[in-house]
Design a protein around this motif. Structure first.
Motif, PDB file in Angstrom:
ATOM      1  N   GLU A  60      -3.909  -2.878  -1.802  1.00 17.18           N
ATOM      2  CA  GLU A  60      -4.673  -3.763  -0.921  1.00 17.18           C
ATOM      3  C   GLU A  60      -5.140  -3.015   0.328  1.00 17.18           C
ATOM      4  OE1 GLU A  60      -2.415  -7.307  -0.146  1.00 17.18           O
ATOM      5  OE2 GLU A  60      -3.129  -8.256  -1.983  1.00 17.18           O
ATOM      6  N   TYR A  61      -4.293  -2.121   0.848  1.00 13.04           N
ATOM      7  CA  TYR A  61      -4.718  -1.325   1.998  1.00 13.04           C
ATOM      8  C   TYR A  61      -6.008  -0.572   1.679  1.00 13.04           C
ATOM      9  CZ  TYR A  61      -5.178   2.541   5.208  1.00 13.04           C
ATOM     10  OH  TYR A  61      -5.694   3.442   6.106  1.00 13.04           O
ATOM     11  N   TRP A  62      -6.053   0.089   0.531  1.00 13.64           N
ATOM     12  CA  TRP A  62      -7.230   0.879   0.190  1.00 13.64           C
ATOM     13  C   TRP A  62      -8.438   0.006  -0.131  1.00 13.64           C
ATOM     14  CZ3 TRP A  62      -8.169   5.703   1.285  1.00 13.64           C
ATOM     15  CH2 TRP A  62      -7.100   6.538   1.566  1.00 13.64           C
ATOM     16  N   GLN A  63      -8.200  -1.185  -0.668  1.00 13.77           N
ATOM     17  CA  GLN A  63      -9.315  -2.118  -0.900  1.00 13.77           C
ATOM     18  C   GLN A  63      -9.962  -2.507   0.428  1.00 13.77           C
ATOM     19  OE1 GLN A  63      -7.549  -5.374  -3.074  1.00 13.77           O
ATOM     20  NE2 GLN A  63      -6.999  -4.054  -4.804  1.00 13.77           N
ATOM     21  N   PHE A  64      -9.139  -2.830   1.413  1.00 14.19           N
ATOM     22  CA  PHE A  64      -9.671  -3.210   2.726  1.00 14.19           C
ATOM     23  C   PHE A  64     -10.329  -2.018   3.419  1.00 14.19           C
ATOM     24  CE2 PHE A  64      -7.066  -6.991   2.232  1.00 14.19           C
ATOM     25  CZ  PHE A  64      -7.787  -7.954   2.911  1.00 14.19           C
ATOM     26  N   ARG A  65      -9.763  -0.831   3.221  1.00 10.88           N
ATOM     27  CA  ARG A  65     -10.339   0.357   3.858  1.00 10.88           C
ATOM     28  C   ARG A  65     -11.721   0.668   3.274  1.00 10.88           C
ATOM     29  NH1 ARG A  65      -7.053   5.821   5.469  1.00 10.88           N
ATOM     30  NH2 ARG A  65      -8.822   7.178   5.912  1.00 10.88           N
ATOM     31  N   GLU A  66     -11.850   0.537   1.956  1.00  8.75           N
ATOM     32  CA  GLU A  66     -13.139   0.812   1.317  1.00  8.75           C
ATOM     33  C   GLU A  66     -14.209  -0.175   1.784  1.00  8.75           C
ATOM     34  OE1 GLU A  66     -15.116   1.097  -3.165  1.00  8.75           O
ATOM     35  OE2 GLU A  66     -12.951   0.792  -2.937  1.00  8.75           O
ATOM     36  N   LYS A  67     -13.824  -1.441   1.962  1.00  7.27           N
ATOM     37  CA  LYS A  67     -14.787  -2.476   2.375  1.00  7.27           C
ATOM     38  C   LYS A  67     -15.279  -2.284   3.807  1.00  7.27           C
ATOM     39  CE  LYS A  67     -12.743  -6.303  -0.305  1.00  7.27           C
ATOM     40  NZ  LYS A  67     -11.954  -7.547  -0.144  1.00  7.27           N
ATOM     41  N   LEU A  68     -14.456  -1.662   4.632  1.00  6.56           N
ATOM     42  CA  LEU A  68     -14.659  -1.699   6.077  1.00  6.56           C
ATOM     43  C   LEU A  68     -16.036  -1.202   6.517  1.00  6.56           C
ATOM     44  CD1 LEU A  68     -13.415  -2.313   8.836  1.00  6.56           C
ATOM     45  CD2 LEU A  68     -12.416  -0.012   8.831  1.00  6.56           C
ATOM     46  N   ALA A  69     -16.476  -0.090   5.969  1.00  2.73           N
ATOM     47  CA  ALA A  69     -17.710   0.531   6.451  1.00  2.73           C
ATOM     48  C   ALA A  69     -18.941  -0.338   6.211  1.00  2.73           C
ATOM     49  CB  ALA A  69     -17.897   1.895   5.785  1.00  2.73           C
ATOM     50  N   SER A  70     -18.912  -1.162   5.168  1.00  2.92           N
ATOM     51  CA  SER A  70     -20.094  -1.959   4.824  1.00  2.92           C
ATOM     52  C   SER A  70     -20.051  -3.379   5.392  1.00  2.92           C
ATOM     53  CB  SER A  70     -20.243  -2.028   3.298  1.00  2.92           C
ATOM     54  OG  SER A  70     -19.099  -2.649   2.718  1.00  2.92           O
ATOM     55  N   GLN A  71     -18.977  -3.723   6.087  1.00  2.00           N
ATOM     56  CA  GLN A  71     -18.850  -5.090   6.600  1.00  2.00           C
ATOM     57  C   GLN A  71     -19.585  -5.256   7.929  1.00  2.00           C
ATOM     58  OE1 GLN A  71     -14.490  -5.295   6.625  1.00  2.00           O
ATOM     59  NE2 GLN A  71     -14.569  -6.874   5.053  1.00  2.00           N
ATOM     60  N   PRO A  72     -20.146  -6.452   8.173  1.00  2.00           N
ATOM     61  CA  PRO A  72     -20.682  -6.725   9.516  1.00  2.00           C
ATOM     62  C   PRO A  72     -19.528  -6.764  10.514  1.00  2.00           C
ATOM     63  CG  PRO A  72     -20.680  -8.721   8.181  1.00  2.00           C
ATOM     64  CD  PRO A  72     -20.313  -7.600   7.262  1.00  2.00           C
ATOM     65  N   ILE A  73     -19.844  -6.596  11.792  1.00  2.00           N
ATOM     66  CA  ILE A  73     -18.814  -6.441  12.806  1.00  2.00           C
ATOM     67  C   ILE A  73     -17.832  -7.604  12.819  1.00  2.00           C
ATOM     68  CG2 ILE A  73     -20.359  -7.402  14.588  1.00  2.00           C
ATOM     69  CD1 ILE A  73     -17.465  -4.842  15.015  1.00  2.00           C
ATOM     70  N   GLU A  74     -18.320  -8.836  12.588  1.00  2.00           N
ATOM     71  CA  GLU A  74     -17.419  -9.992  12.614  1.00  2.00           C
ATOM     72  C   GLU A  74     -16.341  -9.867  11.537  1.00  2.00           C
ATOM     73  OE1 GLU A  74     -20.703 -10.148  12.315  1.00  2.00           O
ATOM     74  OE2 GLU A  74     -21.318 -10.856  14.307  1.00  2.00           O
ATOM     75  N   GLN A  75     -16.728  -9.385  10.360  1.00  2.00           N
ATOM     76  CA  GLN A  75     -15.748  -9.227   9.283  1.00  2.00           C
ATOM     77  C   GLN A  75     -14.861  -8.005   9.525  1.00  2.00           C
ATOM     78  OE1 GLN A  75     -17.587  -9.294   5.402  1.00  2.00           O
ATOM     79  NE2 GLN A  75     -18.716 -11.180   5.820  1.00  2.00           N
ATOM     80  N   GLN A  76     -15.407  -6.963  10.119  1.00  2.00           N
ATOM     81  CA  GLN A  76     -14.591  -5.785  10.423  1.00  2.00           C
ATOM     82  C   GLN A  76     -13.415  -6.148  11.319  1.00  2.00           C
ATOM     83  OE1 GLN A  76     -16.512  -2.273  11.878  1.00  2.00           O
ATOM     84  NE2 GLN A  76     -18.189  -2.376  10.401  1.00  2.00           N
ATOM     85  N   LEU A  77     -13.664  -6.995  12.301  1.00  2.00           N
ATOM     86  CA  LEU A  77     -12.599  -7.351  13.236  1.00  2.00           C
ATOM     87  C   LEU A  77     -11.516  -8.194  12.578  1.00  2.00           C
ATOM     88  CD1 LEU A  77     -14.478  -8.012  16.601  1.00  2.00           C
ATOM     89  CD2 LEU A  77     -13.710  -5.889  15.565  1.00  2.00           C
ATOM     90  N   GLY A  78     -11.813  -8.775  11.432  1.00  2.00           N
ATOM     91  CA  GLY A  78     -10.803  -9.505  10.668  1.00  2.00           C
ATOM     92  C   GLY A  78     -10.150  -8.656   9.597  1.00  2.00           C
ATOM     93  N   ASN A  79     -10.619  -7.425   9.466  1.00  2.00           N
ATOM     94  CA  ASN A  79     -10.088  -6.508   8.458  1.00  2.00           C
ATOM     95  C   ASN A  79      -8.883  -5.784   9.043  1.00  2.00           C
ATOM     96  OD1 ASN A  79      -9.629  -4.193   6.802  1.00  2.00           O
ATOM     97  ND2 ASN A  79     -11.757  -4.224   6.104  1.00  2.00           N
ATOM     98  N   PRO A  80      -7.702  -5.896   8.425  1.00  2.00           N
ATOM     99  CA  PRO A  80      -6.518  -5.238   8.986  1.00  2.00           C
ATOM    100  C   PRO A  80      -6.715  -3.749   9.236  1.00  2.00           C
ATOM    101  CG  PRO A  80      -5.885  -6.695   7.185  1.00  2.00           C
ATOM    102  CD  PRO A  80      -7.384  -6.663   7.199  1.00  2.00           C
ATOM    103  N   VAL A  81      -7.486  -3.097   8.380  1.00  2.00           N
ATOM    104  CA  VAL A  81      -7.634  -1.650   8.500  1.00  2.00           C
ATOM    105  C   VAL A  81      -8.421  -1.277   9.757  1.00  2.00           C
ATOM    106  CG1 VAL A  81      -8.543   0.420   7.365  1.00  2.00           C
ATOM    107  CG2 VAL A  81      -7.384  -1.328   6.015  1.00  2.00           C
TER     108      VAL A  81
END
Length: 536
Positions: free
Chosen positions: A345-366
């Protein structure tokens, strides 16, 4: 992304570090300032009792506090902060820990301040100095930014003298707060101030009388029965810990400190005492405690917990941080069985991070974890193979599989399958081998396929025989799907087919995408697995 955009998004983020940080923004609307109106650091504190070695609870408290600290800095556009790791090393040793040598040496010094007891390891000035060194080494290992503060140093140097006088000035009010919370027997001996015995050096749990608050003088009956008048200053006393907690909040100017649910009442009482002393209770989070795999509370005396070292034997540091980030107000199971999922799950969230809008990034644990020690790097990184898939591969290879053997199979699936090119994956290969050796291999049982399952396996073998060795994972997955959907084999759902594959080929009730596994393990090797299952 500009700082303004980041700050704006942070102000409305529902991620818990930002919710905590907003408490501090509310506490200091324009930032924390000195008498001259200049910004001064907001002070975060974590506490540590050095009667034992640092553990996973120590790690999670410093980590979570750091996450709130970084969130506050983001919210305020970079207002200054400090993090103090406070060691309560003036506390008396109540019991000898199980995991130390020379127990007789410690037994002879029970009830004495930890900072004045010889080091049973024979390496440091005292037992507290040894454990404090272990704490600093532990925190440095994970790259935390903190300042270490020794309670004994503060008491002994006189840095707490004014605060101790303040406690004596408000002695009756503090007693009024504490006595109603105690059992009747305890009330007879309770005192907010614990004198250090001049006759035996122990921290005494005896009633005291305030003789002169301004001079810091008290009267009490010593361990040898003599009535003694003595100063509380300069290391000649120690406060009861709830009073000590409140005193240091006020003396150090602590603005934020979190703690476990078991200290809920203590927070209330210490907060009231802090107010009596002329200060203010810090903001803070009360987090839930860990549970073992049976759902029981973890206890050091029971030994039913999981150590940092055990987690890092089988999972990565990042996965531990990720697991501790999630839902701090909910009780969490802490046992080896949660590690593989946390890694993936850590790596799933890390992979998503770069493509997320800022609002979703701030909710991403990574997003939060990558900022704990400075600049954020690594967003968008991914592993070419999941940890779960690695475990399935190693499980098939057996308890004596080697790192080199695993990498030879990874060449079927990973471009440029060189450990040096994939250091994070290589570290997980080592951990997967350990996890398999200790937990999977001893319990692995492949069951015999039932009639319909055997027919489906035979059909899969026939399809694989006609398939190229360089077929993609997706192509292989489609082959598996088509067989599972064929009503001829009697599977009510695809889930039943996959469960049969896992149990007959892998010896596990659950497993990976079979197309990915076949691509990794190899078409020929998978056919051998099928043959073994059909022969069994």
């Amino acid at each position: 992304m500009t700082q303004t955009e980041l700050t704006t998004a942070a102000q409305v983020s529902k991620s818990w570090p930002f919710e905590e940080a907003r408490k501090l923004v509310k506490r200091y609307p324009g930032g924390k300032k000195d008498a001259g109106g200049n910004l001064v650091p907001v002070l975060f504190e974590t506490g540590y009792g050095p009667s034992g070695l640092p553990h996973i609870g120590t790690f999670q408290e410093v980590l979570r506090t750091t996450l709130v600290r970084r969130a506050y800095e983001t919210l305020t556009g970079g207002h200054p902060t400090r993090l103090v790791a406070f060691s309560d090393d003036m506390d008396g040793l109540r019991k000898v820990p199980d995991n130390v040598p020379n127990k007789d040496l410690l037994t002879a010094h029970l009830q004495e301040p930890l900072s004045r007891i010889p080091d049973p390891f024979g390496k440091f000035e005292s037992f507290a100095h040894h454990n404090n060194a272990m704490l600093r080494e532990f925190l440095d290992r994970f790259g935390f930014d903190y300042e270490f503060v020794s309670g004994a140093d503060r008491y002994n140097s006189g840095a707490f003298d004014e605060a101790l006088k303040n406690v004596l000035r408000h002695f009756d009010a503090i007693m009024g707060i504490m006595l109603p919370t105690l059992r009747e027997e305890r009330r007879k001996t309770y005192s907010p101030v614990l004198p250090i015995s001049p006759s035996n050096g122990q921290v005494l749990q005896v009633p005291i009388e305030v003789v002169d608050a301004e001079a810091g003088t008290i009267r009490f009956t010593d361990a040898d029965g003599a009535v003694v008048e003595q100063s509380v200053l300069g290391g000649k006393s120690k406060l009861q810990w709830k009073v000590d907690w409140a005193m240091r909040w006020v003396a150090l100017g602590v603005d934020y400190e979190m703690c476990g649910k078991d200290l809920t009442d203590s927070v209330t009482q210490s907060g009231r005492i802090a107010q009596v002393l002329g200060g203010r209770r810090p903001e803070g989070l009360i987090y839930e405690l860990f549970l073992d795999e049976k759902g029981e509370k973890i206890s050091k005396s029971k030994g039913n917990g999981l150590t940092i070292e055990q987690w890092l034997d089988y999972g990565s540091e990042e996965s531990l941080s990720f697991y501790l980030f999630r839902e701090p107000k909910s009780a969490k199971s802490l046992h080896v069985g949660v590690i593989p999922r946390a890694v993936d799950e850590y790596w799933q969230f890390r992979e998503k991070l770069a493509s997320q809008p800022i609002e979703q990034q701030l909710g991403n644990p990574v997003w939060h974890l990558l900022r704990t020690n400075g600049e954020q790097v690594g967003a968008g990184d991914k592993l070419p193979v999941t940890y779960g898939l690695l475990l399935n591969l190693v499980g098939v290879l057996g308890a004596h599989a080697t790192r080199e053997q695993v990498w030879s199979y990874l060449a079927n699936y990973v471009e440029n399958a060189d450990p040096a090119a994939h250091p994070a994956l290589d570290a997980l290969v080592t951990r997967a081998l350990a996890y398999n050796r200790d937990f999977i291999a001893p319990t692995l049982v492949r069951r015999k396929p039932e009639a319909g399952e055997a027919a489906a396996l035979a059909a899969l073998d026939e399809e694989l025989a006609a398939t190229s060795d360089d077929a993609t994972a997706e192509e292989l997955q489609n082959i598996v799907y088509e067989i599972g959907k064929d009503p001829h084999y009697g599977f009510e759902t695809l889930r039943d087919w996959f469960k049969a594959l896992y149990e007959t080929l892998l010896g596990s009730p659950q497993g990976p995408r079979m197309g990915s596994f076949i691509a990794l393990y190899g078409v020929g090797n998978t056919r051998k697995l099928i043959a073994e299952a059909l022969e069994g």
